[in-house]
Motif scaffolding. Structure first.
Motif, mmCIF file in Angstrom:
data_model
loop_
_atom_site.group_PDB
_atom_site.id
_atom_site.type_symbol
_atom_site.label_atom_id
_atom_site.label_comp_id
_atom_site.label_asym_id
_atom_site.label_seq_id
_atom_site.Cartn_x
_atom_site.Cartn_y
_atom_site.Cartn_z
ATOM 1 N N ALA A 144 -8.243 1.657 -1.900
ATOM 2 C CA ALA A 144 -7.741 0.528 -1.110
ATOM 3 C C ALA A 144 -6.992 -0.467 -1.985
ATOM 4 C CB ALA A 144 -8.903 -0.164 -0.395
ATOM 5 N N ASP A 145 -7.474 -0.683 -3.222
ATOM 6 C CA ASP A 145 -6.772 -1.581 -4.146
ATOM 7 C C ASP A 145 -5.389 -1.028 -4.493
ATOM 8 O OD1 ASP A 145 -8.878 -3.345 -4.192
ATOM 9 O OD2 ASP A 145 -9.798 -2.474 -5.986
ATOM 10 N N GLY A 150 0.667 -1.499 -3.257
ATOM 11 C CA GLY A 150 1.954 -0.899 -2.922
ATOM 12 C C GLY A 150 2.047 0.586 -3.156
ATOM 13 N N ASP A 151 0.971 1.210 -3.648
ATOM 14 C CA ASP A 151 0.993 2.651 -3.872
ATOM 15 C C ASP A 151 0.636 3.358 -2.572
ATOM 16 O OD1 ASP A 151 0.880 5.227 -4.740
ATOM 17 O OD2 ASP A 151 -0.865 4.971 -6.063
ATOM 18 N N GLN A 179 2.409 5.315 4.938
ATOM 19 C CA GLN A 179 3.489 5.945 4.177
ATOM 20 C C GLN A 179 4.583 6.451 5.109
ATOM 21 O OE1 GLN A 179 2.318 9.373 1.832
ATOM 22 N NE2 GLN A 179 3.894 8.965 0.326
ATOM 23 N N ASP A 180 4.184 7.062 6.222
ATOM 24 C CA ASP A 180 5.174 7.536 7.195
ATOM 25 C C ASP A 180 5.975 6.375 7.769
ATOM 26 O OD1 ASP A 180 4.243 10.065 6.768
ATOM 27 O OD2 ASP A 180 2.993 10.133 8.575
ATOM 28 N N ALA A 181 5.272 5.262 8.059
ATOM 29 C CA ALA A 181 5.962 4.090 8.608
ATOM 30 C C ALA A 181 6.945 3.514 7.595
ATOM 31 C CB ALA A 181 4.948 3.030 9.022
#
Length: 421
Positions: A144-145, A150-151, A179-181
């Protein structure tokens, strides 16, 4: 559940009742054959076990209500507290019942030593169990971090089948959707930049030509009627190019936003194809191209938006006529295929280069031959085939192309004959 009891209080009452019920069954079923006590001893054992069990449950409920586990900075210590609480409950119940049943002092001391040793052993076991749980939870926290930093490719391993594994799986699904969004947002942004760049380029050419023509007419550079008429015809063609480009951009934006309004109706596809061939015949004759068609007899009716499908046919036929040399042929065919129909436009032109085929339906994409004006002053903007694909897919159909350089091209699209269920 009684209204005067809250949900939590009702659960506590249920647990208390279950303790007393289990106490009763245990004492009545196991004590007489194993201990053979007098009746008053059985009653006393029942009361002592019920009281000690109820007290232990109330202590655990108090720890839960106070939220003591939330006071710790690590879940590991909270789990250790849980282990200590369980050990304490066991120790209290055994010690209380042992004293109440008048065990000898020697037996009580031995019981105490055994319980202390068992408690220490259980504490060590609880430590390793807590580490096993917290290590997996920390893995999710670290993922989550990374995601928050941004990863968007951050993923966590899914181990086991418990709630932590379910949490890990849900985290991975969330990360994938993010990621898809993000990728879709980047594609949309790139499409917006392409739209601005291509529209600016294609608008600039006819506008520059219009400015030159109008400036020449206004400044009196040409004074003979024939030249003035030729200049006006040039201006008229550029206005037509601008109108077509703007209409294409508007229709493409509707298709990509999903706001296309299809007016589906049972239509005679054979009549629609015939009308389109008649409308395109003049263009084909000007270029010396033979235009012909063949339609299966049992093809009608088809549930389509006739205006939109005619637009697709116009795009495909005009594209085929422009890329077919004089003396060549463009053929329009339609046939029934299973539960749908297939319409094919085939030409005998120069064909499509192999490197252009994968991009032929991309908006603003034009092969080298399409980048120059034809002999009528027209130049494609790279939108016609993209619009055709969008309109066919809006009808729940498919469109494809097959071509080899020097052997012409064949565009085919399929449409369902009835509305999708």
């Amino acid at each position: 559940m009684p209204k005067f009891l809250g949900g939590e209080r009702w659960r506590v009452l249920q647990l208390l009742l279950s303790i007393w019920a289990f106490d009763f069954l245990l004492v009545m079923l196991m004590a007489p054959p194993m201990l053979n006590p007098p009746p008053e001893a059985v009653q006393e054992l029942f009361m002592l076990m019920g009281i000690s069990g109820s007290f232990s449950l109330l202590v655990a409920w108090l720890v839960f209500r106070l939220g003591l586990i939330r006071w710790f900075r690590s879940l590991r210590y909270g789990l250790l507290l849980l282990t200590v609480l369980i050990i304490g409950v066991v120790f209290f119940n055994v010690w209380f019942l042992a004293q109440a049943m008048f065990f000898e002092s020697h037996d009580l001391n031995l019981t105490a030593i055994v319980l202390i040793f068992a408690a220490w052993t259980a504490l060590g076991c609880g430590y390793f169990i807590s580490v096993a749980f917290t290590r997996r939870i920390m893995t999710v926290a670290q993922g989550a971090d990374r995601l928050a930093a941004g990863d968007l490719g951050a993923r966590v391993p899914v181990d086991g089948n418990d709630e932590v594994a379910s949490l890990s799986q849900t985290f991975n699904m969330m990360a994938q959707r993010l990621q898809d969004a993000a990728e879709q947002k980047e594609r949309l942004e790139q499409s917006r930049r392409d739209l601005i760049a291509w529209a600016s380029h294609d608008l600039r050419t006819p506008l520059a030509s219009l400015q030159l023509v109008t400036d020449a007419l206004v400044d009196g550079v040409v004074d003979d009627t024939a030249t003035q008429q030729r200049y006006l015809q040039t201006a008229q063609k550029e206005v037509a190019n601008l109108k077509e480009l703007i209409n294409d951009l508007f229709e493409l934006s509707q298709l990509e936003s999903g706001h296309i309004d299809l007016k589906l109706q049972q239509t005679s596809l054979s009549d629609l194809l015939s009308d389109t061939l008649s409308a395109m015949r003049a263009m084909a004759e000007r270029r010396g191209v033979r235009l012909d068609g063949h339609v299966s007899r049992d093809i009608d009716p088809v549930l389509i938006d006739p205006e939109k499908i005619q637009r697709v046919l116009y795009n495909l036929l005009s594209n085929a006529i422009r890329h077919t040399p004089a003396g060549g042929e463009v053929l329009l065919m339609a046939e029934v295929t299973g539960s749908g129909v297939r319409v094919t436009v085939r030409d005998s032109g120069e064909g499509i280069a192999v490197e252009d085929l994968p991009h032929i339906f991309d908006r603003f994409y034009r092969g080298e031959r399409a980048r120059t004006r034809d002999k009528e002053g027209l130049r494609g903007a790279g939108l016609g085939l993209a619009i055709a694909r969008g309109l066919i897919e809006a009808h729940r159909g498919t469109i494809e192309v097959d071509s080899l350089p020097g052997q012409g091209a064949r565009f085919s699209f399929t449409l369902p004959r009835t509305a999708p269920v």
